[in-house]
Design a protein around this motif. Structure first.
Motif, PDB file in Angstrom:
ATOM      1  N   ARG A  49     -46.206  21.305  31.652  1.00  9.88           N
ATOM      2  CA  ARG A  49     -47.162  22.183  32.332  1.00  9.88           C
ATOM      3  C   ARG A  49     -48.497  21.448  32.432  1.00  9.88           C
ATOM      4  NH1 ARG A  49     -46.163  27.549  32.730  1.00  9.88           N
ATOM      5  NH2 ARG A  49     -48.344  28.121  32.369  1.00  9.88           N
ATOM      6  N   ILE A  50     -49.152  21.561  33.588  1.00 12.41           N
ATOM      7  CA  ILE A  50     -50.392  20.833  33.833  1.00 12.41           C
ATOM      8  C   ILE A  50     -51.456  21.796  34.360  1.00 12.41           C
ATOM      9  CG2 ILE A  50     -49.213  18.655  34.299  1.00 12.41           C
ATOM     10  CD1 ILE A  50     -49.649  19.196  37.284  1.00 12.41           C
ATOM     11  N   LEU A  52     -53.924  23.139  37.000  1.00  9.72           N
ATOM     12  CA  LEU A  52     -54.038  23.030  38.452  1.00  9.72           C
ATOM     13  C   LEU A  52     -54.742  24.272  38.978  1.00  9.72           C
ATOM     14  CD1 LEU A  52     -53.239  21.154  40.811  1.00  9.72           C
ATOM     15  CD2 LEU A  52     -51.199  22.563  41.131  1.00  9.72           C
ATOM     16  N   GLY A  53     -55.853  24.069  39.667  1.00 10.89           N
ATOM     17  CA  GLY A  53     -56.589  25.197  40.223  1.00 10.89           C
ATOM     18  C   GLY A  53     -57.150  26.135  39.178  1.00 10.89           C
ATOM     19  N   GLY A  54     -57.472  25.609  37.985  1.00 13.02           N
ATOM     20  CA  GLY A  54     -58.075  26.439  36.949  1.00 13.02           C
ATOM     21  C   GLY A  54     -57.090  27.168  36.065  1.00 13.02           C
ATOM     22  N   SER A  55     -55.779  26.962  36.242  1.00 14.37           N
ATOM     23  CA  SER A  55     -54.773  27.616  35.395  1.00 14.37           C
ATOM     24  C   SER A  55     -53.665  26.618  35.074  1.00 14.37           C
ATOM     25  CB  SER A  55     -54.198  28.850  36.100  1.00 14.37           C
ATOM     26  OG  SER A  55     -53.542  28.471  37.305  1.00 14.37           O
ATOM     27  N   TRP A  56     -52.870  26.948  34.059  1.00 10.21           N
ATOM     28  CA  TRP A  56     -51.766  26.077  33.647  1.00 10.21           C
ATOM     29  C   TRP A  56     -50.503  26.478  34.396  1.00 10.21           C
ATOM     30  CZ3 TRP A  56     -52.054  21.783  30.669  1.00 10.21           C
ATOM     31  CH2 TRP A  56     -53.276  21.549  30.029  1.00 10.21           C
ATOM     32  N   ILE A 132     -52.026  19.388  27.223  1.00 14.78           N
ATOM     33  CA  ILE A 132     -50.692  19.423  27.833  1.00 14.78           C
ATOM     34  C   ILE A 132     -49.635  19.723  26.777  1.00 14.78           C
ATOM     35  CG2 ILE A 132     -48.906  17.921  28.801  1.00 14.78           C
ATOM     36  CD1 ILE A 132     -50.936  16.806  30.684  1.00 14.78           C
ATOM     37  N   ILE A 133     -49.751  19.082  25.615  1.00 15.17           N
ATOM     38  CA  ILE A 133     -48.790  19.343  24.541  1.00 15.17           C
ATOM     39  C   ILE A 133     -48.871  20.801  24.097  1.00 15.17           C
ATOM     40  CG2 ILE A 133     -48.186  18.774  22.158  1.00 15.17           C
ATOM     41  CD1 ILE A 133     -49.175  15.929  22.704  1.00 15.17           C
TER      42      ILE A 133
END
Length: 716
Positions: A49-50, A52-56, A132-133
């Motif tokens: 999960r990364i 993107l756009g202020g959310s995971w 990320i972890i």
């Protein structure tokens, strides 16, 4: 627990919960599984999960489709190196993270990540890797639970270790790694180890770390380019269509040794494949940068179709369906002698152990054409106005993602003394050109003389030398100015503080303006703060005397700073620290980025006209002064004297004049409405009426009033 003999109570943490052998075995069984044969991209979509756009969110290959092939190729046994060159904010860091997490989840083995510096490595762990972890449940479950399993320099997962380091020789020595990932490669030192016997570049040393893993070993190198083109006459040809121009070091060299892949789009009209490059954007460059950028469109080189920015995402995603994508150089030539481009899997692919890709900023997912064109046009216009190409090079490196070819600097393209002599202007000595509106005086300090230049400036940045001379004798009133036989001694500015008083009359010299009844005197003087031992103390004494006399605002002490990467061109500040451990001086110095300013001066000299930003020379200027003006040539790290040249004072004086003029507001002038002290009128305290029959007498303001007006304008 009580200790009655010591009469103390010690608190002991509770023991961990009891674990059965069955639980230990169950926890260890996944480590016995064979490697999971899925691609890096598939694994990222499944486990990672990364932000993107202020959310995971879950990883999505459609966000940066051009990263799929480079990321997946890191698991190939055909290549030893994967090399990706691209602009900033194109998804390079996420690719590196996905490759690391694939090793955690699917193919355990030792992996090492090398960042530019230790501080950058720590920041990456704290700001990118740890979040990320923490937000990826499958990956978090694999992380060891011991306190030592998660540090800034190491992450221990079940079955593998991830090491985070920085480019020093001991970080890339005596360790076996299955993968070494080098990020921001061009911002690393390119030679590691002792200066007298370097061990190699970070890339070559990384290749030594993966040897024991044989075909399973891989080095991933990613970066924006940061080294300039070494041959400005180089042009891509049909036999090497995807090659980078030659550079002195860095990722550009690694890319050229590889397969040389370029990202292609399929034209919506003719269905032909072409590379979306910045130089294929069409817009009206006569408009202001923002207005020009609004109309930018990509041109298909096959049919001339104009493609709007809103189609970029769709055309990038079509490449995942083999309608475009990465095309590399093959070993084949067509009937016209042109190199045939092919897929990475083609049997005729260029024979090399390096898979390399280069992405142009026009196709990058997180960059839009409006920002790209606006920054480029602003940098281009600044370069044309000042000759300083630092912003232009930054646009090429970080926005476009291409090596930058600086202006011609070799001997064949250099300005010569004879060329300057042939284009010299016929104007009397010590006379300002008709367009002159203010003067500056520059002083370069030497061991036994002061070199002086008076420069006339126009409202559009043009400048010309009005006077150039050396002061070698002290004033008659100076103590010990003459010996017993009446002979003058040479100036010794480091030994005798009073010798600097020879500069005081320079503030009152006047120079007539050609074709006018006005004359000008200097609006400011800049003195070189560096010089023989003792001069810095004497220069400070001179400035404090002028300050007491009410003229301190007209005199500046300058100090040069070398290199092209200094962010500011001119700044006025108190030194942070003194030299050789001494206490910092309590005076302000005019700091000059001398190499950037030399770019501006020599670009102006090369124009040989009297247009905006030009530097024409007068016919009265001696040939030795012209030689001094052209005494240096541009190198990769700064300017150096040409072979056989001894003196360069005229160039140094011109740099001081440029810095002083910029600090006084040269680049902020509106020629249609200049400040009062840049006009030939009564309101200018630096303008002197020398004509006859003037009506109304001298109506100029008092010096105090003129000073207040000037300072007010400078603070705007």
């Amino acid at each position: 627990m009580a200790d009655t003999s010591a009469r103390q109570v010690q608190r002991v943490l509770p023991l961990p919960p009891f674990v059965t052998p069955e639980e230990v075995l169950r926890d260890s069984l996944p480590l016995l599984d064979p490697p999971n044969r899925i691609t890096v991209t598939d694994a990222a979509e499944r486990f990672m999960r990364i932000p993107l756009g202020g959310s995971w969110r879950g990883f999505d290959r459609n966000v940066t489709p051009y990263m799929v092939e480079p990321a997946d190729t890191t698991q190939s046994r055909r290549f030893k190196t994967c090399c990706f060159v691209g602009p900033s904010q194109s998804g390079k860091t996420v690719m590196l993270q996905s490759v690391s997490m694939h090793a955690v989840m699917c193919n355990p083995g030792p992996v090492q990540v090398i960042h530019m510096t230790q501080a950058d490595a720590n920041a990456w762990v704290e700001e990118k890797l740890d979040p990320i972890i923490a937000n990826s449940p499958f990956i978090r479950e694999r992380l060891g639970s011991s306190r030592d399993d998660s540090t800034f320099s190491r992450k221990r997962f079940k079955g593998m270790r991830l090491t985070i380091g920085y480019p020093v020789a001991n970080q890339l020595s005596s360790r076996s790694q299955r993968m070494v990932l080098l990020t921001d490669y061009d911002h690393m030192p390119q030679r590691l180890g002792p200066k007298d016997s370097p061990e190699g570049s970070p890339w070559t040393m990384a290749l030594g770390r993966i040897k024991s893993f044989m075909s399973r070993g891989m080095v991933l190198v990613e970066s924006t380019p940061a080294f300039p083109v070494t041959d400005t006459n180089w042009r891509a040809d049909a036999a090497n269509p995807n090659a980078f121009p030659p550079v002195s070091a860095g990722i550009g060299q690694i890319y050229n040794e590889g397969t040389r892949g370029r990202w292609h789009w399929e034209c919506p009209d003719c269905e032909g494949l072409f590379e979306p490059r910045f130089d294929r954007l069409r817009y009206d460059d006569s408009l202001d940068p923002g207005a020009a950028a609004e109309g930018a469109e990509m041109v298909c080189p096959h049919c001339g179709t104009l493609i709007a920015h809103r189609h970029k995402v769709h055309l990038n995603r079509l490449a995942l369906k083999d309608r475009g994508g990465w095309l590399h150089e093959s070993t084949r030539l067509n009937d016209q002698g042109q190199r045939v481009l092919c897929r990475l899997s083609d049997a005729d692919l260029r024979q090399t152990q390096i898979a390399s890709w280069a992405l142009d900023g026009a196709a990058a997912a997180f960059a839009n054409w409006i920002d790209l064109v606006t920054r480029y046009e602003a940098a281009r216009r600044e370069f044309e106005a000042t000759g300083d190409d630092i912003k232009m090079s930054q646009v090429y490196y970080t926005e476009i993602g291409q090596p930058y070819a600086r202006r011609e600097t070799d001997e064949a393209g250099a300005v010569t003394v004879q060329a300057l002599r042939d284009s010299a202007r016929d104007i009397p000595t010590q006379t300002c050109p008709s367009w002159a509106r203010f003067l500056t005086t520059s002083v370069d300090t030497n061991g036994s003389w002061f070199a002086v230049a008076v420069t006339a400036w126009g409202l559009q940045g043009q400048r010309m030398l009005v006077d150039r001379f050396d002061l070698r004798q002290p004033l008659d009133a100076s103590p010990r100015a003459k010996d017993s036989e009446g002979r003058y001694r040479a100036i010794d500015p480091g030994k005798y503080a009073e010798d600097a008083h020879v500069l005081l009359p320079l503030l009152d010299r006047i120079y007539p303006v050609q074709g006018s009844d006005w004359s000008l005197k200097t609006s400011a003087m800049v003195l070189d703060f560096n010089g023989p031992p003792g001069w810095s103390d004497n220069a400070e004494k001179l400035w404090r005397k002028l300050k007491r006399d009410g003229k301190g605002h007209l005199v500046f002490l300058s100090i040069g700073r070398g290199g092209f990467k200094i962010p500011d061109r001119v700044w006025y500040a108190t030194p942070d620290r003194g030299s050789k451990g001494k206490k910092a001086r309590a005076i302000k110095l005019m700091n000059m980025a001398v190499d950037r300013l030399k770019d501006t001066v020599l670009a102006a000299v090369a124009r040989m006209d009297e247009g905006p930003g030009s530097y024409p020379v007068p016919k009265w200027l001696e040939e030795e002064r012209l030689t001094e003006l052209l005494a240096e040539r541009r190198g990769e790290d700064g300017y150096d004297k040409r072979q056989g040249v001894v003196r360069n004072e005229t160039l140094d004086l011109s740099v001081q004049a440029q810095a002083l003029a910029e600090y006084r507001g040269l680049n902020r002038i509106d020629p249609a409405s200049p400040p009062e002290w840049m006009t030939l009128s009564e309101v200018n305290s630096f303008a002197v009426w020398t004509g006859q029959g003037r009506v109304g007498g001298d109506q100029r303001p008092s010096p105090a009033s003129a000073e207040k007006r000037t300072i007010k304008w400078l603070r705007r």
